[in-house]
Design a protein around this motif. Structure first.
Motif, PDB file in Angstrom:
ATOM      1  N   PRO A 133       0.834  -1.210   0.000  1.00 57.91           N
ATOM      2  CA  PRO A 133       0.000   0.000   0.000  1.00 57.91           C
ATOM      3  C   PRO A 133       0.862   1.251   0.000  1.00 57.91           C
ATOM      4  O   PRO A 133       1.964   1.265   0.545  1.00 57.91           O
ATOM      5  N   ASP A 134       0.355   2.305  -0.594  1.00 58.99           N
ATOM      6  CA  ASP A 134       1.037   3.597  -0.615  1.00 58.99           C
ATOM      7  C   ASP A 134       0.652   4.353   0.653  1.00 58.99           C
ATOM      8  O   ASP A 134      -0.395   4.992   0.715  1.00 58.99           O
ATOM      9  N   LEU A 135       1.481   4.262   1.687  1.00 62.60           N
ATOM     10  CA  LEU A 135       1.161   4.884   2.975  1.00 62.60           C
ATOM     11  C   LEU A 135       1.278   6.398   2.938  1.00 62.60           C
ATOM     12  O   LEU A 135       0.815   7.079   3.852  1.00 62.60           O
ATOM     13  N   ASN A 136       1.891   6.937   1.898  1.00 65.88           N
ATOM     14  CA  ASN A 136       1.979   8.379   1.754  1.00 65.88           C
ATOM     15  C   ASN A 136       0.928   8.920   0.804  1.00 65.88           C
ATOM     16  O   ASN A 136       0.900  10.105   0.511  1.00 65.88           O
ATOM     17  N   GLY A 137       0.063   8.054   0.300  1.00 66.70           N
ATOM     18  CA  GLY A 137      -0.987   8.453  -0.633  1.00 66.70           C
ATOM     19  C   GLY A 137      -2.243   8.897   0.099  1.00 66.70           C
ATOM     20  O   GLY A 137      -2.228   9.204   1.303  1.00 66.70           O
ATOM     21  N   PRO A 138      -3.368   8.894  -0.593  1.00 65.54           N
ATOM     22  CA  PRO A 138      -4.615   9.372   0.014  1.00 65.54           C
ATOM     23  C   PRO A 138      -5.085   8.531   1.192  1.00 65.54           C
ATOM     24  O   PRO A 138      -5.733   9.041   2.093  1.00 65.54           O
ATOM     25  N   ALA A 139      -4.747   7.238   1.221  1.00 66.10           N
ATOM     26  CA  ALA A 139      -5.171   6.401   2.347  1.00 66.10           C
ATOM     27  C   ALA A 139      -4.447   6.773   3.639  1.00 66.10           C
ATOM     28  O   ALA A 139      -4.927   6.476   4.727  1.00 66.10           O
ATOM     29  N   GLY A 140      -3.293   7.405   3.538  1.00 64.64           N
ATOM     30  CA  GLY A 140      -2.540   7.793   4.723  1.00 64.64           C
ATOM     31  C   GLY A 140      -2.939   9.144   5.289  1.00 64.64           C
ATOM     32  O   GLY A 140      -2.408   9.581   6.299  1.00 64.64           O
ATOM     33  N   ALA A 141      -3.880   9.813   4.634  1.00 65.24           N
ATOM     34  CA  ALA A 141      -4.311  11.141   5.100  1.00 65.24           C
ATOM     35  C   ALA A 141      -5.153  11.026   6.365  1.00 65.24           C
ATOM     36  O   ALA A 141      -5.691   9.981   6.683  1.00 65.24           O
TER      37      ALA A 141
END
Length: 119
Positions: A101-109
Protein backbone atom coordinates in the motif's frame (compact mmCIF):
# COMPACT_ATOMS: atom_id res chain seq x y z
CA UNK A 1 6.29 14.38 7.62
CA UNK A 2 3.59 15.61 5.29
CA UNK A 3 4.08 17.06 1.81
CA UNK A 4 4.47 20.58 3.19
CA UNK A 5 7.39 19.45 5.37
CA UNK A 6 5.48 19.72 8.67
CA UNK A 7 4.67 16.99 11.15
CA UNK A 8 1.33 15.20 11.09
CA UNK A 9 -1.03 16.25 13.89
CA UNK A 10 -0.53 12.85 15.56
CA UNK A 11 3.26 13.08 15.64
CA UNK A 12 5.35 13.82 18.71
CA UNK A 13 8.04 15.28 16.47
CA UNK A 14 10.48 12.59 17.63
CA UNK A 15 12.10 9.91 15.42
CA UNK A 16 10.18 6.63 15.32
CA UNK A 17 12.84 4.69 17.25
CA UNK A 18 12.47 7.10 20.18
CA UNK A 19 8.67 6.77 20.12
CA UNK A 20 9.12 2.98 20.28
CA UNK A 21 11.31 3.24 23.38
CA UNK A 22 8.90 5.73 24.99
CA UNK A 23 6.17 3.12 24.50
CA UNK A 24 8.23 0.32 26.07
CA UNK A 25 9.00 2.47 29.11
CA UNK A 26 5.31 3.32 29.52
CA UNK A 27 4.35 -0.35 29.18
CA UNK A 28 6.80 -1.38 31.89
CA UNK A 29 5.47 1.38 34.14
CA UNK A 30 1.84 0.31 33.88
CA UNK A 31 2.60 -3.41 34.31
CA UNK A 32 4.39 -3.23 37.68
CA UNK A 33 1.50 -4.21 39.94
CA UNK A 34 1.48 -7.61 41.64
CA UNK A 35 -0.84 -9.21 44.17
CA UNK A 36 -1.35 -12.72 45.61
CA UNK A 37 -2.88 -13.91 42.33
CA UNK A 38 0.10 -12.82 40.22
CA UNK A 39 0.90 -9.76 38.13
CA UNK A 40 -1.93 -7.59 36.85
CA UNK A 41 -2.28 -4.55 34.64
CA UNK A 42 -3.62 -1.26 35.94
CA UNK A 43 -5.42 0.96 33.45
CA UNK A 44 -6.62 4.49 33.89
CA UNK A 45 -9.79 4.74 31.88
CA UNK A 46 -9.47 8.46 31.36
CA UNK A 47 -12.22 10.98 31.35
CA UNK A 48 -12.70 14.65 30.88
CA UNK A 49 -15.21 17.35 30.01
CA UNK A 50 -15.67 16.49 26.29
CA UNK A 51 -18.48 14.00 25.58
CA UNK A 52 -17.81 11.75 22.56
CA UNK A 53 -19.85 9.12 20.71
CA UNK A 54 -18.97 6.42 18.19
CA UNK A 55 -20.78 3.50 16.58
CA UNK A 56 -20.75 0.28 18.59
CA UNK A 57 -19.04 -2.36 16.44
CA UNK A 58 -21.14 -5.09 18.10
CA UNK A 59 -24.32 -3.13 17.42
CA UNK A 60 -27.72 -4.20 18.62
CA UNK A 61 -31.09 -2.48 18.93
CA UNK A 62 -30.32 -0.86 22.29
CA UNK A 63 -26.54 -0.59 21.96
CA UNK A 64 -26.03 1.37 18.75
CA UNK A 65 -23.47 3.78 20.21
CA UNK A 66 -20.60 3.82 22.69
CA UNK A 67 -20.28 7.00 24.77
CA UNK A 68 -17.28 8.33 26.67
CA UNK A 69 -15.49 11.42 27.92
CA UNK A 70 -12.20 12.78 26.55
CA UNK A 71 -9.90 15.53 27.71
CA UNK A 72 -10.40 17.30 24.35
CA UNK A 73 -12.30 16.81 21.10
CA UNK A 74 -10.80 14.20 18.73
CA UNK A 75 -8.59 15.67 15.98
CA UNK A 76 -9.04 13.00 13.32
CA UNK A 77 -8.72 9.34 12.41
CA UNK A 78 -5.70 7.90 10.69
CA UNK A 79 -5.57 6.06 8.37
CA UNK A 80 -8.67 7.32 6.58
CA UNK A 81 -11.33 4.62 6.16
CA UNK A 82 -12.51 4.32 2.54
CA UNK A 83 -16.01 5.77 2.10
CA UNK A 84 -18.70 3.10 2.12
CA UNK A 85 -16.46 0.06 1.91
CA UNK A 86 -13.53 -1.76 3.38
CA UNK A 87 -10.19 -1.92 1.56
CA UNK A 88 -10.02 -4.70 -1.05
CA UNK A 89 -8.77 -8.10 0.11
CA UNK A 90 -7.27 -10.38 -2.53
CA UNK A 91 -7.78 -13.99 -1.46
CA UNK A 92 -6.67 -15.44 -4.81
CA UNK A 93 -2.95 -14.64 -4.35
CA UNK A 94 -0.56 -15.00 -1.38
CA UNK A 95 -0.10 -11.96 0.86
CA UNK A 96 3.56 -11.52 0.00
CA UNK A 97 2.66 -11.15 -3.69
CA UNK A 98 0.11 -8.37 -3.09
CA UNK A 99 1.15 -4.86 -3.98
CA UNK A 100 2.40 -2.78 -1.06
CA UNK A 101 0.00 0.00 0.00
CA UNK A 102 1.04 3.60 -0.61
CA UNK A 103 1.16 4.88 2.98
CA UNK A 104 1.98 8.38 1.75
CA UNK A 105 -0.99 8.45 -0.63
CA UNK A 106 -4.61 9.37 0.01
CA UNK A 107 -5.17 6.40 2.35
CA UNK A 108 -2.54 7.79 4.72
CA UNK A 109 -4.31 11.14 5.10
CA UNK A 110 -6.09 12.16 8.27
CA UNK A 111 -9.82 11.49 8.04
CA UNK A 112 -12.73 12.92 10.00
CA UNK A 113 -12.68 12.24 13.73
CA UNK A 114 -14.29 9.07 15.03
CA UNK A 115 -15.45 9.16 17.79
CA UNK A 116 -17.23 12.46 17.23
CA UNK A 117 -17.46 15.17 19.87
CA UNK A 118 -20.86 16.21 21.21
CA UNK A 119 -21.56 19.41 23.10
Amino acid sequence: MDDAGGAYPFSTGQPNYREFFYGTVNLSGESQMFDGNGPFVRFQTGGGPQLVRMANPGGGPQNEFVWGHNISAPVGTRPRVPAGRMPPVRMDIPCYQNALPDLNGPAGAVGPPDPKAYP
